[in-house]
Design a protein around this motif. Structure first.
Motif, PDB file in Angstrom:
ATOM      1  N   UNK A  35      61.798  84.476  50.685  1.00 18.26           N
ATOM      2  CA  UNK A  35      60.889  85.500  49.240  1.00 18.26           C
ATOM      3  C   UNK A  35      62.488  84.741  48.436  1.00 18.26           C
ATOM      4  N   UNK A  36      63.676  84.259  49.013  1.00 18.54           N
ATOM      5  CA  UNK A  36      64.547  83.917  47.991  1.00 18.54           C
ATOM      6  C   UNK A  36      64.563  82.430  47.318  1.00 18.54           C
ATOM      7  N   UNK A  37      64.116  81.264  48.735  1.00 20.51           N
ATOM      8  CA  UNK A  37      63.912  80.107  48.338  1.00 20.51           C
ATOM      9  C   UNK A  37      62.806  79.766  47.117  1.00 20.51           C
ATOM     10  N   UNK A  38      61.455  80.620  47.645  1.00 19.66           N
ATOM     11  CA  UNK A  38      60.471  80.733  46.806  1.00 19.66           C
ATOM     12  C   UNK A  38      59.997  80.491  45.582  1.00 19.66           C
ATOM     13  N   UNK A  39      61.524  81.462  44.571  1.00 21.59           N
ATOM     14  CA  UNK A  39      61.877  81.552  43.920  1.00 21.59           C
ATOM     15  C   UNK A  39      62.988  80.627  42.704  1.00 21.59           C
ATOM     16  N   UNK A  40      63.469  79.981  43.731  1.00 19.20           N
ATOM     17  CA  UNK A  40      64.401  78.474  43.735  1.00 19.20           C
ATOM     18  C   UNK A  40      64.156  77.566  43.266  1.00 19.20           C
ATOM     19  N   UNK A  41      64.476  76.523  43.242  1.00 20.28           N
ATOM     20  CA  UNK A  41      64.151  75.267  43.087  1.00 20.28           C
ATOM     21  C   UNK A  41      63.817  74.507  44.269  1.00 20.28           C
ATOM     22  N   UNK A  42      63.462  74.960  45.785  1.00 23.75           N
ATOM     23  CA  UNK A  42      63.700  73.852  46.455  1.00 23.75           C
ATOM     24  C   UNK A  42      61.677  74.407  46.426  1.00 23.75           C
ATOM     25  N   UNK A  43      60.871  73.285  46.367  1.00 24.02           N
ATOM     26  CA  UNK A  43      58.863  72.983  46.219  1.00 24.02           C
ATOM     27  C   UNK A  43      58.553  73.811  47.764  1.00 24.02           C
ATOM     28  N   UNK A  44      57.743  74.080  48.030  1.00 18.94           N
ATOM     29  CA  UNK A  44      56.739  74.287  49.525  1.00 18.94           C
ATOM     30  C   UNK A  44      56.750  73.890  50.406  1.00 18.94           C
ATOM     31  N   UNK A 104      59.780  72.988  55.830  1.00 16.83           N
ATOM     32  CA  UNK A 104      60.642  72.201  56.874  1.00 16.83           C
ATOM     33  C   UNK A 104      62.157  72.961  56.926  1.00 16.83           C
ATOM     34  N   UNK A 105      62.804  73.250  55.691  1.00 12.74           N
ATOM     35  CA  UNK A 105      64.152  73.954  55.863  1.00 12.74           C
ATOM     36  C   UNK A 105      64.229  74.705  56.995  1.00 12.74           C
ATOM     37  N   UNK A 106      63.216  76.021  56.642  1.00 15.62           N
ATOM     38  CA  UNK A 106      63.379  77.079  57.145  1.00 15.62           C
ATOM     39  C   UNK A 106      62.994  77.337  58.646  1.00 15.62           C
ATOM     40  N   UNK A 107      61.812  76.005  59.064  1.00 15.81           N
ATOM     41  CA  UNK A 107      61.746  75.414  60.764  1.00 15.81           C
ATOM     42  C   UNK A 107      62.288  75.290  61.271  1.00 15.81           C
ATOM     43  N   UNK A 108      63.315  74.546  60.634  1.00 16.22           N
ATOM     44  CA  UNK A 108      64.504  73.815  61.207  1.00 16.22           C
ATOM     45  C   UNK A 108      65.727  74.968  61.470  1.00 16.22           C
ATOM     46  N   UNK A 109      65.590  75.655  60.330  1.00 16.33           N
ATOM     47  CA  UNK A 109      66.275  76.543  60.303  1.00 16.33           C
ATOM     48  C   UNK A 109      66.321  77.775  61.389  1.00 16.33           C
ATOM     49  N   UNK A 123      68.008  67.927  46.245  1.00 13.76           N
ATOM     50  CA  UNK A 123      66.616  68.018  45.299  1.00 13.76           C
ATOM     51  C   UNK A 123      66.606  69.233  45.602  1.00 13.76           C
ATOM     52  N   UNK A 124      67.815  70.280  46.515  1.00 14.11           N
ATOM     53  CA  UNK A 124      67.538  71.268  46.017  1.00 14.11           C
ATOM     54  C   UNK A 124      68.844  72.436  45.629  1.00 14.11           C
ATOM     55  N   UNK A 125      69.875  71.877  45.407  1.00 18.22           N
ATOM     56  CA  UNK A 125      71.029  72.473  45.945  1.00 18.22           C
ATOM     57  C   UNK A 125      71.369  74.050  45.759  1.00 18.22           C
ATOM     58  N   UNK A 126      70.547  74.945  44.820  1.00 17.90           N
ATOM     59  CA  UNK A 126      70.720  76.377  44.994  1.00 17.90           C
ATOM     60  C   UNK A 126      70.212  77.039  46.615  1.00 17.90           C
ATOM     61  N   UNK A 127      69.854  76.050  47.241  1.00 22.14           N
ATOM     62  CA  UNK A 127      69.736  76.796  48.607  1.00 22.14           C
ATOM     63  C   UNK A 127      70.494  77.126  49.342  1.00 22.14           C
ATOM     64  N   UNK A 128      71.445  76.539  49.658  1.00 22.21           N
ATOM     65  CA  UNK A 128      72.317  77.288  50.818  1.00 22.21           C
ATOM     66  C   UNK A 128      73.291  78.969  50.030  1.00 22.21           C
ATOM     67  N   UNK A 129      73.669  79.346  48.183  1.00 22.73           N
ATOM     68  CA  UNK A 129      74.229  79.705  47.619  1.00 22.73           C
ATOM     69  C   UNK A 129      73.160  81.053  48.130  1.00 22.73           C
ATOM     70  N   UNK A 130      71.832  80.455  47.831  1.00 29.23           N
ATOM     71  CA  UNK A 130      70.572  82.065  47.961  1.00 29.23           C
ATOM     72  C   UNK A 130      70.184  82.492  49.178  1.00 29.23           C
ATOM     73  N   UNK A 150      70.977  65.817  56.456  1.00 30.37           N
ATOM     74  CA  UNK A 150      71.300  66.288  55.327  1.00 30.37           C
ATOM     75  C   UNK A 150      70.861  66.123  54.223  1.00 30.37           C
ATOM     76  N   UNK A 151      69.899  65.811  54.325  1.00 30.66           N
ATOM     77  CA  UNK A 151      68.492  65.139  53.013  1.00 30.66           C
ATOM     78  C   UNK A 151      67.820  65.757  53.190  1.00 30.66           C
ATOM     79  N   UNK A 152      67.789  67.043  53.811  1.00 31.52           N
ATOM     80  CA  UNK A 152      66.926  68.141  53.548  1.00 31.52           C
ATOM     81  C   UNK A 152      66.543  68.874  53.024  1.00 31.52           C
ATOM     82  N   UNK A 153      67.851  68.942  52.309  1.00 28.36           N
ATOM     83  CA  UNK A 153      67.033  70.291  51.290  1.00 28.36           C
ATOM     84  C   UNK A 153      68.145  69.318  50.371  1.00 28.36           C
TER      85      UNK A 153
END
Ligand code: ADP
Ligand code: ADP
Ligand code: SF4
Ligand code: SF4
Ligand code: SF4
Lengths: 436, 437, 394, 280
Positions: free
Chosen positions: B59-68, B73-78, B211-218, B206-209
């Motif tokens: 929910x948090x990421x979808x409202x952020x900079x990252x696309x679907x 991919x990120x959440x899968x890896x996480x 273009x979506x620099x807000x990920x760690x903060x979110x 490290x390239x996974x995110x």
């Protein structure tokens, strides 16, 4: 949150009402009489609860010994498990009726009755009812053991829902040509039909009061539990007291007691005292479990469930549909009595009865306690359940236990089903209220 | 935020569902019901909360900079890395416990050699762990006991051979340790594990995110959100042993009925096949149970039966279905006694019957029993929902579809991938209703 | 057509196997369809007066459960696990429409289960006439006999209502004669087996007798004649087997593999009570006088003993089995009773006692019509024949 | 003086023995037992048979009579087959000449067999089709508790307060047991509880076969479980069975021994018959 721990199994004092004490006294007296029979020169007849011909036996001064009641007593006293195992060890199958096995096991362990004294060997076996095939085998087994006179009194099945003249004729003929002469021979007493009439007259009086008591459950809240309590109520009339003044007294007394309860607006008495608020009214089909009787009953009254009508209290006669012993036609009346026993009625009749009970007693639903032992009751119960549900629209539930075999009583399992059932009734009601 | 939790303490698995005030499922958790029900309940709800975190992350990421795609991919890896961190932690515990066993009298004589062997086994286990959680990897099951157990077997076999330590004794050390390990309540700080998992993800790719620099903060923000346990309802086979008071307990029949109704409001008939019971439930339009039937005291034909078969054939539970699907001539199997299943299997194999045919026959036998329980409860009324663990088994589902069609015609059959959580879902809703009504 | 020559026996047995395996009863359906107005009356074990059905021009059709090939789907919904199999598979036959062509069903007085099934039938299949056949447990002519005669008369009227025609005494007498002939042939076949069990394997004889439950009696009589002729025509190798009587008060039928397993583990079955109704009356039923009274008399005084029938004379209890052992020169008795069959299982200890008293070796096990695992049965029958064999002549 | 072999193919294990029987003496030349463990039992049996024959210093055609028992009937090289109860009875007599009953407890079934002094089966009783209380069940539970087969016995003997296993069904009983662990019941008490419930069942079988006036010899794999043996002694005492009950280190071979010995018996009988035929 409170932590639920295992229920403390400290046996609390059982609370009894006066009628129950009276009933216990009667039973105790009867067992004493049985144990004393050999010394007092009384002769003993073993016979069954359904189709019990107590009035006839009394005409010959015979004391009535009921193997079924002995098995029940063994169940209540937690002896039956051992008896059943004993019978199985001696070659009886695990599959068959445990009533028989409890009785046979008890014999091989010295035949000690509930009063702690030896029960006498019977002088005659009166197989007075054949609405259950097991009875026949049971008596063949007893005959092998006791080697005494054995009388077969064949009761035709009410397969078409009616009693025909031929059936009555057949039964009366058996009484006249076979049963009575053999009883005369065993007892040395000449048959006196007027004495029989007198006993039958007394039976009918007690029967009236019994029916009144059973039907008192139509009141809300019900003053009695017609299954767990009902079992005590039917004791004298299904046993050795029908046709006696004792029975008349007992039922009159019981009736008064119930009248008082109604006046005070009270529910049934349970072993833990007066029952709390009546929350569920049930009709129960099938015999109870005796090995865990209190634990079983508790699962009901703890939840406020009261049984308002049961078929089991009709195993020794379906009086609430109008039948009374009739001094005018004594032999015919005995025949008709046997034919009318609950398990001798065909399935459509049994379904009608249950449907009728649910309506008349304003019950919330039907609960079937299916007994592993008893094909006579159990075979077909699942269909009966469906039919009753279909016709009344009330929910039904099905549990499985046994009369006297403790191995078939699985408390967690039963409790789970009962709880689900009660919650289901509750939910349904809430749903109906919501919809209204 | 307020959450409502439902726990279904089954005979084989314990499931938890976390619901928010809007009746939305936040998270689901499952674990095997072990010898300690309280722990199982704890682990399952912990798992549900972990799963809940992922929902909140999404929910948090979808409202952020990252696309679907990136979120995916990120959440899968996480998640994979999170599981790996968890696994390694428990593996460490297992190793320590196993080595602890060596001090006991039983292993004293061989302690030295065995210690070496065990070290080697665990070294291999750790080495292959990342592969177990690599993208697309298939695991025997999701439970530590099963994964660690099966891999331990494999490595112990090899190591035993190489180091001349009896295979049996190595297995015994494992058997002796696993109960303790799985009955230890989950340790360590959850946020910490998330952090470690995060680090791994970023380390590997490290390239996974980009273009979506807000990920760690979110992510960090979300971790700070408290999941308050507002009300809890327990159900299931083991509910009486749960340390809850009566008002927190509901019958599993009602929970299953309600849960199925929530997933499929039009459902009228529910079949649940669990580990040791099978239930046929009829519900009305508001999810209220109108009738139910369960199997009697014999557990023949229930889910546990498949477990025995899987053990007997040395296969994973989820492999049974696919193998049975290969058959087009199911054997006729009459005895479904769970314990005799193994014997019957061997019997038939020795008579030359094919594995898949026997398996298909066994599945059919289970479903036949289930159908008769449904029939007992009043038959099938449209729509029909199949729940419980066995609904995951495609061969069982195939037979069920066939038989329903033959006996009740064209009926909509619902099978939800989350069907195993049906009871917990109903329980969670009961919890919600207790507070929000 | 098969191109290998088949022996006559094999051909007959194949036909019987087909009849046995046909759970849709196509032969009976065809019989009914052949002439408009024909009626089929189903009956369950252990005994009904087939003569009256025959006299009504109807086909008596034996319904003996579903065996081990029927998949029971709905039947289990009507019965708890502790009730035998036959009623549930019979319900399955009914619910699945396999016996929808049957015009009436008779449920004899054998046990509480079949008795209650009669009522279930009335509730479940209101369009099929269902009737309970009460059998007397009093064996005096003027008491039980009279009652039974009235029962037979009710059956006759019931059948008359189904066919729309009253059934005459003459017709019944003629039917009795037809059945007498069948009984003679049945007895002959059993006698032949006693003399040459290697030529008449029990599994074959069973199939031949079982055919009599679905075929018209005249056809069945011819079938037995053919079978006897073909068997006499061939000689099969004699095996070193022991001779046993199988006793099971069979209502629920054993799976065929059970009979074969007993034979395979080294036993010749020289007498059995798998299908008693075929030889219920031990000699001919009288064809003169009141035919219903004749049937009643045969029932009371000339019929086989079996657990559901009361034995008024304690001294005779179970002697029939000792008698069978003697008559068929058997070396032991195998009790095989249906699980959860109360009448049979309650009788068993008494039968065992009497065998013991007469020094007849015996074993006992239970089965269900759909028992799949024969291993324990082979084990027991095998041990039994081992011990007879190892010690024969020792 | 024949050399004979007995092969007992069980559901749990394959047992093979080779015997030299002459005069009144019966000598076991070699024997071996092997757990089946998901292998093809028949292939395994054939292989072990070869090994055992070799171990006895013989070749296959030295064996005058190769008798099978258990599931061994399907082995194509056997001379004759005897059913398990026949062979266990004979095996029991071999292990203990004063045995008058054998109590065979294998992986799935329990059998009580009454016999006479020649090993003839007089009466028997088997456990039913339901697997509750079988050896397999015990094995599963032990595995769950992390206990190796050879530990079961001694642990069970340490029990101070055995916990009753109530369930009739083995599957439900399994849950029972798991509940016990959560209630803190110790492994010895759980195992002993299972042993007791098994022993009570077995005692019931013994009771059914009638009075035994000799020793009751335990045979089969579970006779090696000292905990069960002890529970059996207690259970027979409770059931008022007076005959002493004993186990034997070779109990698991009873079937194979019995088969080999019956083989010798048959062989001699055939030889006698052949002789008579020649003479005639
Ligand atoms: N992936 C799977 N594939 C096939 N069957 C499965 C799978 N997962 C679980 N099962 C089956 O589901 C059963 C457990 O179901 P569940 O509903 O959780 O039962 P319970 O509530 O009694 O624990 C297991 O015994 C197993 O047979
Ligand atoms: N040393 C032992 N201690 C306890 N149990 C044992 C031992 N050895 C074998 N068993 C048990 O014996 C069983 C096998 O016994 P066996 O008589 O060979 O059975 P079967 O003939 O059915 O294969 C196995 O279930 C195993 O658990
Ligand atoms: S079968 Fe039922 S009625 Fe008959 S004796 Fe047993 S319990 Fe009583
Ligand atoms: S098998 Fe036995 S119990 Fe079942 S229906 Fe037949 S006679 Fe009755
Ligand atoms: S038959 Fe099998 S599943 Fe059923 S009660 Fe027995 S052990 Fe349990």
């Amino acid at each position: 949150m409170t932590i639920i721990t295992r229920p403390a199994s400290k046996p609390a004092d059982i609370i009894k009402d006066a009628s129950m004490s009276k009933q216990k006294d009667m039973m105790a007296r009867h067992y004493e009489r049985l144990s004393d029979a050999p010394t007092n020169g009384e002769k003993v007849a073993a016979t069954f609860v359904p189709g019990n011909l107590n009035e006839l036996l009394m005409c010959f001064g015979l004391v009535n010994n009921l193997p079924e009641v002995n098995a029940i007593q063994s169940g209540l006293r937690k002896q039956s498990g051992g008896y059943v195992m004993e019978a199985e060890k001696s070659g009886h199958s695990e599959d068959v009726c445990t009533y028989v096995k409890s009785d046979i096991g008890m014999m091989s362990k010295g035949n000690i009755g509930p009063n702690g004294r030896k029960l006498p060997d019977p002088d005659v076996l009166l197989l007075s009812y054949t609405g259950c095939f097991t009875f026949m085998k049971w008596f063949e087994l007893l005959r092998q053991q006791y080697n005494c006179e054995t009388i077969m009194f064949h009761t035709p099945y009410m397969a078409d829902g009616k009693i025909t003249k031929d059936m009555i004729k057949y039964m009366v003929k058996q009484l006249k040509q076979d049963v009575i002469p053999k009883l005369e021979k065993v007892s040395g007493v000449k048959f006196d039909i007027d004495l029989l009439r007198e006993h039958l007259r007394k039976s009918a009086i007690a029967e009236d009061d019994l029916v009144w008591v059973l039907q008192s459950a139509k009141t809300k809240p019900s003053p009695i539990d017609a299954y767990f309590g009902g079992i005590y109520y039917i004791g004298p009339i299904f046993g050795a007291f029908r046709g006696t003044d004792d029975a008349i007294d007992y039922y009159r007394f019981l009736r008064q007691e119930v009248e008082e309860r109604i006046a005070e607006g009270k529910g049934p008495v349970t072993p833990d005292g007066d029952m709390g608020q009546e929350r569920y009214r049930l009709v129960v089909e099938g015999p109870p479990n005796y090995t865990h009787f209190r634990q079983f009953w508790k699962m009901f009254y703890d939840e406020g469930a009261v049984v308002v009508a049961s078929s089991y209290t009709k195993v020794g006669g379906t009086y609430d549909f109008g039948f009374r012993h009739d001094p005018v036609n004594p032999l015919e009346s005995l025949a008709e009595y046997c034919l009318n026993v609950y398990t001798n009625r065909n399935l459509p009749m049994r379904v009608d009865m249950l449907e009728n009970y649910i309506d008349e007693y304003q019950a919330d639903g039907l609960l079937i306690n299916s007994i592993k032992s008893c094909n006579s009751f159990s075979a077909g119960q699942l269909l009966m359940m469906r039919e009753v549900e279909k016709r009344t629209g009330k929910p039904a539930a099905f549990i499985e236990t046994d009369l006297v075999d403790p191995r078939y009583f699985s408390p967690a399992n039963i409790k789970n089903r009962l709880e689900s059932y009660f919650q289901m009734i509750e939910q349904k009601r809430a749903g109906l209220r919501g919809a209204a | 935020m307020r959450t409502f939790i439902g726990i279904d303490l089954g005979s084989t698995t314990t499931k938890a569902v976390l619901l928010d005030e809007n009746r939305d499922v936040i998270g689901r958790g499952i674990t095997n019901s072990r010898s300690n029900y309280a722990t199982a309940a704890r682990v399952a709800s912990e798992e549900a909360r972990i799963d809940g975190r992922f929902t909140l992350f999404r929910r948090a990421l979808e409202s952020g900079e990252a696309n679907g795609d990136l979120v995916q991919a990120f959440l899968g890896a996480l998640e994979r890395n999170f599981r790996l961190v968890q696994f390694l932690e428990q593996l460490g515990d297992l190793e320590e416990t196993c080595l602890g066993q060596l001090k006991t009298e039983r292993f004293a004589k061989v302690a030295d050699r065995m210690g070496e062997a065990l070290n080697e086994v665990f070294r291999r286990l750790r080495a292959e762990a990342p592969d177990l959680y690599a993208p697309g990897a298939v695991r025997k099951s999701d439970f530590f006991r099963d994964i660690a157990g099966s891999r331990f077997h494999v490595h112990a076999d090899a190591v035993a051979e190489e180091s001349a330590v009896p295979h049996e004794i190595l297995l015994n050390a494992y058997d002796k340790s696993i109960i303790d390990v799985e009955n230890r309540p989950p340790s360590g700080d959850m946020s910490d594990k998330f952090h470690r998992a995060m680090e791994r993800v970023l380390e590997i790719d490290p390239h996974l995110i980009d273009g979506a620099n807000d990920v760690p903060a979110r992510i960090e923000n979300t971790l700070g959100l408290e999941l308050e346990e507002t009300y809890l309802v327990g159900t299931g086979y083991g509910r009486v042993t749960l340390p809850f008071s009566k008002e927190h307990i509901r019958s599993e029949i009602l929970c299953h009925g309600l849960g199925a109704h929530m997933m499929y409001p039009k459902t009228r008939t529910v079949l649940d096949i669990g580990g040791q019971d099978t239930k046929g439930i009829q519900v009305d339009g508001s999810g209220i149970v109108a009738n139910f039937q369960m199997n009697d005291r014999c557990a023949a034909g229930c889910g546990r039966y498949l477990g025995y078969i899987a053990d007997e054939m040395n296969m994973g539970l989820h492999e049974l279905g696919p193998l049975a699907m290969k058959s087009n001539r199911p054997a006729r199997i009459n005895s479904t006694c769970t314990v005799f299943a193994g014997a019957e299997l061997r019997d038939r194999l020795s008579l030359g019957e094919k594995r898949e045919d026997i398996l298909a026959g066994l599945h059919r036998a289970i479903i036949l029993r289930a159908i008769s329980i449904i029939s007992r409860s009043g038959g099938v009324t449209d729509e029909f929902t199949f729940t419980g663990g066995v609904a995951k088994n495609e061969a069982a589902v195939r037979e069920l579809r066939k038989l329903i069609k033959e006996n009740y015609g064209d009926v909509t059959i619902n099978i939800n991938p989350d069907s195993i959580y049906t009871g917990a879902l109903g329980a969670a809703e009961f919890a919600r209703r207790a507070v929000v009504s | 057509m098969l191109d290998v020559p088949v022996s006559a026996t094999a051909g007959i047995i194949r036909r019987c196997e087909d009849l046995f395996a046909d759970l849709h009863f196509s032969t009976a359906r065809a019989w009914k369809a052949a002439k408009p107005g024909r009626k089929v009356i189903g009956f369950m074990p252990y005994y009904v007066p087939r003569e009256i059905i025959h006299a009504a021009g109807a086909l008596p059709l034996g319904i003996l459960g579903g065996g081990d090939q029927l998949e029971v789907i709905h039947g289990d919904a009507y019965y708890q696990s502790y009730i035998c199999r036959i009623p549930r598979s019979t319900i399955e036959l009914g619910v699945s429409g396999r016996i929808d062509f049957v015009d009436g069903m008779l449920f004899p007085s054998i046990c509480d289960v079949i008795r209650n099934l009669s009522g279930m039938w009335m509730l479940m299949f209101p369009n099929t006439a269902a009737r309970y056949v009460d059998l007397p447990q009093n064996f005096e002519d003027d008491v039980g006999g009279e009652f039974y005669r009235s029962e037979l008369n009710e059956i006759r009227e019931w059948l008359g209502r189904i066919t729309g025609q009253p059934i005459t005494d003459d017709a019944i007498r003629a039917s009795i004669e037809v059945f007498n002939e069948n009984r003679r042939l049945v007895r002959e076949a059993y006698t032949l087996r006693t003399d040459e069990p290697w030529n008449v394997p029990a599994s074959e004889l069973y199939l031949v007798m079982r055919a009599g439950f679905v075929l018209p009696v005249e056809e069945h009589s011819q079938l037995i004649r053919d079978y006897l002729a073909s068997v006499r025509d061939q000689q099969r190798p004699i095996k070193d087997n022991s001779r046993v009587v199988v006793s099971g008060a069979f209502c629920e039928q054993p799976p065929l593999t059970l009979i074969k397993s007993i034979e395979l583990s080294g036993c010749y079955i020289v007498d059995d009570d798998f299908l008693l109704i075929n030889r219920w009356e031990r000699s001919d039923v009288a064809t003169d006088g009141d035919p219903l009274a004749a049937l009643a008399r045969s029932f009371l005084h000339d019929s086989h003993s079996t657990p559901p029938k009361y034995e008024p004379d304690q001294a005779k209890k179970g002697l029939y089995l000792v008698e069978a052992v003697r008559k068929h020169r058997a070396e032991g008795v195998i009790f095989a009773m249906a699980s959860f069959c109360d009448p049979a299982l309650l009788d068993r200890p008494m039968l065992q006692d009497i065998l013991k008293a007469h020094g007849v070796p015996q074993i006992a096990f239970k089965f269900a019509e759909n028992s799949g695992q024969m291993q324990p049965i082979r084990e027991q029958a095998g041990t039994f024949s081992d011990s007879i064999k190892l010690w024969s002549g020792a | 003086m024949p050399i004979t072999a007995g092969i007992d193919v069980g559901t749990g294990a394959v047992k093979v023995a080779v015997f030299d029987v002459h005069g009144g003496t019966e000598t076991c030349l070699a024997k071996r037992v092997e757990r089946v463990r998901q292998r093809d039992p028949l292939k395994l049996a054939a292989q072990i048979y070869n090994d055992v024959v070799k171990a006895a210093g013989l070749a296959r055609n030295d064996i005058a009579y190769c008798a099978t028992t258990g599931e061994g009937e399907a082995l194509d090289f056997h001379t004759g087959h005897f059913y398990s109860m026949t062979t266990h009875a004979r095996g029991a007599i071999y292990l203990r000449p004063d045995a008058r009953a054998a109590l065979d407890v294998g992986a799935l079934h329990g059998r009580a067999i009454r016999l006479d002094e020649r090993g003839k089966v007089l009466n028997y009783k088997m456990t039913s089709q339901c697997a509750s209380g079988s050896g397999q069940f015990l094995e599963n539970i032990a595995r769950y508790l992390g206990i190796a087969q050879d530990e079961i016995g001694s642990l069970s003997q340490q029990s101070d307060n055995p916990e009753k296993v109530s369930g009739i069904c083995a599957v439900l009983a399994e849950t029972d047991v798991i509940n016990m662990v959560s209630r803190g019941i110790t492994a010895p008490n759980i195992l002993k509880g299972i042993h007791e419930s098994m022993a009570d069942r077995l005692a019931k079988l013994l009771k059914t076969i009638g009075t035994v006036d000799g020793v009751i010899q335990m045979t089969g794999g579970l006779a090696l479980d000292a905990g069960l043996v002890e529970a059996m002694k207690e259970a027979t005492a409770r059931a008022k069975i007076t005959a002493p009950i004993e186990s034997h280190p070779d109990a698991i071979f009873a079937g194979a021994f019995g088969a080999a010995l019956w083989g010798a018996f048959r062989h001699e009988k055939f030889a006698r018959l052949a002789e008579q035929a020649k003479a005639a």
